[in-house]
Scaffold this motif. Sequence first.
Motif, PDB file in Angstrom:
ATOM      1  N   VAL A 212       0.849  -1.197   0.000  1.00  0.00           N
ATOM      2  CA  VAL A 212       0.000   0.000   0.000  1.00  0.00           C
ATOM      3  C   VAL A 212       0.884   1.247   0.000  1.00  0.00           C
ATOM      4  N   PRO A 213       0.778   2.065  -1.049  1.00  0.00           N
ATOM      5  CA  PRO A 213       1.676   3.221  -1.172  1.00  0.00           C
ATOM      6  C   PRO A 213       1.207   4.412  -0.337  1.00  0.00           C
ATOM      7  N   ASP A 214       2.153   5.277  -0.037  1.00  0.00           N
ATOM      8  CA  ASP A 214       1.796   6.528   0.634  1.00  0.00           C
ATOM      9  C   ASP A 214       1.224   7.516  -0.382  1.00  0.00           C
ATOM     10  N   ARG A 215       1.817   7.468  -1.603  1.00  0.00           N
ATOM     11  CA  ARG A 215       1.359   8.371  -2.663  1.00  0.00           C
ATOM     12  C   ARG A 215       1.283   7.597  -3.970  1.00  0.00           C
ATOM     13  N   VAL A 216       0.381   8.046  -4.833  1.00  0.00           N
ATOM     14  CA  VAL A 216       0.263   7.460  -6.168  1.00  0.00           C
ATOM     15  C   VAL A 216       0.388   8.587  -7.195  1.00  0.00           C
ATOM     16  N   HIS A 217       1.237   8.338  -8.220  1.00  0.00           N
ATOM     17  CA  HIS A 217       1.406   9.324  -9.287  1.00  0.00           C
ATOM     18  C   HIS A 217       1.020   8.675 -10.601  1.00  0.00           C
ATOM     19  N   VAL A 218       0.381   9.449 -11.437  1.00  0.00           N
ATOM     20  CA  VAL A 218       0.002   8.917 -12.750  1.00  0.00           C
ATOM     21  C   VAL A 218       0.942   9.517 -13.792  1.00  0.00           C
ATOM     22  N   LEU A 219       1.627   8.618 -14.526  1.00  0.00           N
ATOM     23  CA  LEU A 219       2.559   9.055 -15.558  1.00  0.00           C
ATOM     24  C   LEU A 219       1.933   8.799 -16.918  1.00  0.00           C
ATOM     25  N   MET A 220       1.821   9.863 -17.702  1.00  0.00           N
ATOM     26  CA  MET A 220       1.297   9.726 -19.061  1.00  0.00           C
ATOM     27  C   MET A 220       2.083  10.608 -19.996  1.00  0.00           C
ATOM     28  N   HIS A 221       2.434  10.068 -21.160  1.00  0.00           N
ATOM     29  CA  HIS A 221       3.171  10.825 -22.177  1.00  0.00           C
ATOM     30  C   HIS A 221       4.373  11.566 -21.608  1.00  0.00           C
ATOM     31  N   GLY A 222       5.064  10.918 -20.686  1.00  0.00           N
ATOM     32  CA  GLY A 222       6.312  11.484 -20.206  1.00  0.00           C
ATOM     33  C   GLY A 222       6.186  12.525 -19.114  1.00  0.00           C
ATOM     34  N   ARG A 223       4.959  12.671 -18.567  1.00  0.00           N
ATOM     35  CA  ARG A 223       4.783  13.647 -17.489  1.00  0.00           C
ATOM     36  C   ARG A 223       3.918  13.038 -16.389  1.00  0.00           C
ATOM     37  N   ILE A 224       4.133  13.522 -15.152  1.00  0.00           N
ATOM     38  CA  ILE A 224       3.226  13.151 -14.067  1.00  0.00           C
ATOM     39  C   ILE A 224       1.993  14.030 -14.228  1.00  0.00           C
ATOM     40  N   VAL A 225       0.840  13.414 -14.501  1.00  0.00           N
ATOM     41  CA  VAL A 225      -0.347  14.229 -14.764  1.00  0.00           C
ATOM     42  C   VAL A 225      -1.246  14.350 -13.546  1.00  0.00           C
ATOM     43  N   LYS A 226      -1.045  13.461 -12.584  1.00  0.00           N
ATOM     44  CA  LYS A 226      -1.896  13.543 -11.402  1.00  0.00           C
ATOM     45  C   LYS A 226      -1.218  12.829 -10.250  1.00  0.00           C
ATOM     46  N   SER A 227      -1.376  13.346  -9.050  1.00  0.00           N
ATOM     47  CA  SER A 227      -0.853  12.689  -7.858  1.00  0.00           C
ATOM     48  C   SER A 227      -1.928  12.666  -6.798  1.00  0.00           C
ATOM     49  N   GLY A 228      -1.862  11.642  -5.934  1.00  0.00           N
ATOM     50  CA  GLY A 228      -2.851  11.568  -4.881  1.00  0.00           C
ATOM     51  C   GLY A 228      -2.518  10.481  -3.888  1.00  0.00           C
ATOM     52  N   GLY A 229      -3.446  10.176  -3.006  1.00  0.00           N
ATOM     53  CA  GLY A 229      -3.253   9.109  -2.025  1.00  0.00           C
ATOM     54  C   GLY A 229      -3.523   7.757  -2.653  1.00  0.00           C
ATOM     55  N   PRO A 230      -3.497   6.703  -1.829  1.00  0.00           N
ATOM     56  CA  PRO A 230      -3.694   5.342  -2.347  1.00  0.00           C
ATOM     57  C   PRO A 230      -5.037   5.186  -3.074  1.00  0.00           C
ATOM     58  N   ALA A 238     -10.956   1.757 -11.677  1.00  0.00           N
ATOM     59  CA  ALA A 238     -12.379   1.858 -12.007  1.00  0.00           C
ATOM     60  C   ALA A 238     -12.622   2.638 -13.299  1.00  0.00           C
ATOM     61  N   GLN A 239     -11.875   3.690 -13.506  1.00  0.00           N
ATOM     62  CA  GLN A 239     -12.200   4.595 -14.614  1.00  0.00           C
ATOM     63  C   GLN A 239     -11.267   4.513 -15.812  1.00  0.00           C
ATOM     64  N   GLY A 240     -10.081   3.972 -15.609  1.00  0.00           N
ATOM     65  CA  GLY A 240      -9.132   3.890 -16.718  1.00  0.00           C
ATOM     66  C   GLY A 240      -8.301   5.143 -16.831  1.00  0.00           C
ATOM     67  N   TYR A 241      -7.167   5.003 -17.563  1.00  0.00           N
ATOM     68  CA  TYR A 241      -6.228   6.125 -17.672  1.00  0.00           C
ATOM     69  C   TYR A 241      -6.814   7.295 -18.464  1.00  0.00           C
ATOM     70  N   ALA A 242      -7.609   6.977 -19.471  1.00  0.00           N
ATOM     71  CA  ALA A 242      -8.138   8.035 -20.340  1.00  0.00           C
ATOM     72  C   ALA A 242      -8.964   9.045 -19.546  1.00  0.00           C
ATOM     73  N   ALA A 243      -9.800   8.511 -18.647  1.00  0.00           N
ATOM     74  CA  ALA A 243     -10.661   9.385 -17.847  1.00  0.00           C
ATOM     75  C   ALA A 243      -9.827  10.276 -16.942  1.00  0.00           C
ATOM     76  N   VAL A 244      -8.748   9.692 -16.368  1.00  0.00           N
ATOM     77  CA  VAL A 244      -7.891  10.463 -15.475  1.00  0.00           C
ATOM     78  C   VAL A 244      -7.222  11.593 -16.245  1.00  0.00           C
ATOM     79  N   GLN A 245      -6.770  11.236 -17.471  1.00  0.00           N
ATOM     80  CA  GLN A 245      -6.095  12.259 -18.264  1.00  0.00           C
ATOM     81  C   GLN A 245      -7.055  13.383 -18.643  1.00  0.00           C
ATOM     82  N   ALA A 246      -8.260  13.002 -19.014  1.00  0.00           N
ATOM     83  CA  ALA A 246      -9.268  13.991 -19.416  1.00  0.00           C
ATOM     84  C   ALA A 246      -9.553  14.971 -18.268  1.00  0.00           C
ATOM     85  N   ALA A 247      -9.571  14.390 -17.040  1.00  0.00           N
ATOM     86  CA  ALA A 247      -9.868  15.217 -15.872  1.00  0.00           C
ATOM     87  C   ALA A 247      -8.681  16.084 -15.471  1.00  0.00           C
ATOM     88  N   ALA A 248      -7.467  15.636 -15.826  1.00  0.00           N
ATOM     89  CA  ALA A 248      -6.266  16.294 -15.333  1.00  0.00           C
ATOM     90  C   ALA A 248      -6.000  17.644 -15.999  1.00  0.00           C
TER      91      ALA A 248
END
Lengths: 248, 430
Positions: A212-230, A238-248
Amino acid sequence: MLRIEGLTAEIDGKQILKGIDLDVPTGEVHAIMGPNGSGKSTLSYVLSGREGYEVTGGSATFNGHDILAMEPEERAAAGLFLAFQYPVELPGVGNATFLRTALNAQRKARGESELDAMQFLKLARERMKALSMSDDMLKRGVNVGFSGGEKKRNEILQMALLKPSLAILDETDSGLDIDALKIVADGVNAMRGPDFSALVITHYQRLLDYIVPDRVHVLMHGRIVKSGGPELAQELEAQGYAAVQAAA
Amino acid sequence: MTAPVATGAAGFLARYEGLKDHLPGARKPWLNALRADAAVHFAARGFPTRRIEQWKYTDLAPVAQASFAEPLTMVEGAIALPVANAAHRAVFVDGRFRSDLSTLDGLAYRVGSLAQDLNAAEPFLGALAKPGSEPLVALNTMLFEDGILIDLPEGVDGGLLELVSIAVDPGRPFAFHPRHLVRLGAGARLTVIETATGRGQCLHNPVFEIEVAEGATFTHGRMLQEEATVFHLSTIYATIAAGGTYDNFTVAAGPRLTRNEIHAALTGPKAACHMNGAQMAADGQHVDTTTALDHAAPDCASRQTYKTVLAGRSRGVFQGKIFVHQVAQKTDGYQMNQALLLSEDAEIDSKPQLEIYADDVKCSHGATVGALDADSLFYLRSRGIPESQAKAMLVEAFLHEAVETVTDETLRAALTRALDNWWSRQGKAA
C-alpha cells in the motif's frame, strides 16, 4: 531522499520523459502508474544509469548526490536498487557468486568489511527462507531456467541482501500469480521503515493491494499528470487512464 | 612464381637429407620408405599457402619464412615440470621422451617412447595420417624423432595418463615434430591430459594417430599453452569403430599461432565423437580450430562446441566440416561455434560446412559472434559490481560454459585452470 525536477530524457533522439517532477521523502513508498509507453521503464533506467538514455534536462538528486552524474555501480553503492521488469539470465555465473560479489562490491565501496563464503551463505539462506526460495537457486546460473516468479523472487532476494535505501520496482508484478505476488509484496513490506523508500512502478492496481503506497502518481506521455493518495489507484482501476487524463 | 614458402620447405628438406641416416628407424626399410614418400610429398607441396581453401584464414608464411634448420641437441638435466594432474605421466622435452622425468611404472598397458618401440608401431604408423594427406603430416613423417606410443589391450581401463610436452629455448629457432600413436582395443578406456608448454622461437608440429576400437572410450584433453613466440600446429587423425567414443577437449591459449586440426572418422554404427574447446588469443596472436568429421556409418553422433575469445589485435578461425556418407543414415550431428570479441581490432572467421549424402539425418550448426552483452553488463553494474569486474565475470562465464560438458573432474579442473590462467595473465590485460 529522491528529488526529481524537470527531468527530460530521450532515447535514439526520441523524447520520452518530458519534464518529470517527483519527490519521494525518506520512509515513504510511492507508486507510479501509467499505461504502456508512458515512460515508466525509461524513468527507472534513467535513474539507475542504463546506457542509451540521454538526459537532456532537469535533475535527480538522491540523498543530496547528483545521481545522474554517477556510474550505475556508484548509484548502487549509494543505496539505489532497481528490480528489473525482465531480469537478465547469466549462464555460467553462479547465483551465489553473483550475489556475494554484488554484496561485497557494495560493502567495499562503502568501506565495510567483505563477507566470506560461510558468512554470506548463512545470510543468504536466512533471506531465502523468507522468500520461500529453495537453496538450489543459489547453485544455478543467475536466473537461468528460473520461472517468471522465481526470477522476480530472485530480484527481491537481491534487494533483501543489498538493503538499499531506495528501491525502484519496475513492473515487478508482471507475470506473477497471486501467491508469488504476495511473497514479493511481503519482501518489500518487510523492508519498509524510516530508512527505506520505494518507487513502485506498475501498470495495474493489483500490486498496490499488497504494497500500500503513501502516494500514487500517474505518468502519461512522459509527465506526471496527477498525484494523490492510495485511493487514486482504485480510481484508475475503475475509470481507466483516459478518464484520469481527461480530468487532469 | 617463387613463393617465399619454398625457403622454409627447402630448409626442412635439406635437414631431412642430412639427418635421414640418423633419424630413429633409419635401418628399418618400412620407415625409410615412409619418410622418403613424405619427403616427396612435402617437396611437391611445401607449406600450405592461403590459396589452399583449408588455409585461407591462417597464414603460415611466418613459419615458412623462418629458418628452423639447425639440428637439435638433446636437452638433459632437470626441467621445471608443470603441476601434475595424474599419478602417471609421460614427459617429452623438445619432442624427445625423457624416461627420467616420466612416471609410467605399474601401468597395465604398453606406453612409452615411440622411437624405442618402432616395431610395435609399424602396423599403424602412417595408417591414418598419410604423408600425402596434409603437408604438415608429410613434414612430421619426414622428421619425427619420437612421440608417445600407447596401446591398450581389449577391455583394459587405463585410467588417467598425462602427456607433457616442454619446449626448451636453445636461443635459436628450432622445430620438433612428435608423432603420437594411441590405440585402444575393444572396450578399453583411457583419459589423457595433455599439456604443451615451452618458449623460444619454436615450431611444435605434432601429429596424432588415434584408433578407438569397438566400444572403447578415449577422452583426450589438451592444453596448448606455449608462450607467444611459439608456433603450434597440431594435426589429429582419429578413427572410431562401432560403439566407440572419442572425446576431444582442447584449450588453445598462448602460442603466437595455433592450428588445432582434427580429422575424425566414425566408421562403425553407434560410434560417437565429441570435439569441444576454447581458444583464446591476445594482441598479435592467431588461433585456428579446423575440424573434419566423417560420418561413414549409420546411427553415429557427433557434437562440437567451440568458444573463441579474442582480445586486442588478434584473429580467430573456426572451420568445421561434417561429411555424411550415403550409408550414414540416422546421423546426429551438431556443431556450434561462439566467439566473443573483446576488442574492435579482433577478427573471427567462422566457416561451418555440411556435406550430406544420406537422407535421414539430423545435422545442425550455428555460429554466434559478439561483444559482451550490454544488458548483462548493466545488470551486474546495477548491483554495484564495477565495470571491469563485471566484464571479467562475463568472460569467465563464457569460457567456463565450454568445459561444463567435461565429465572427468580432474580434467575439468585442469582445463578450468588453463582458462583462468589465460584470462588473468593475458586476456584481462588486453
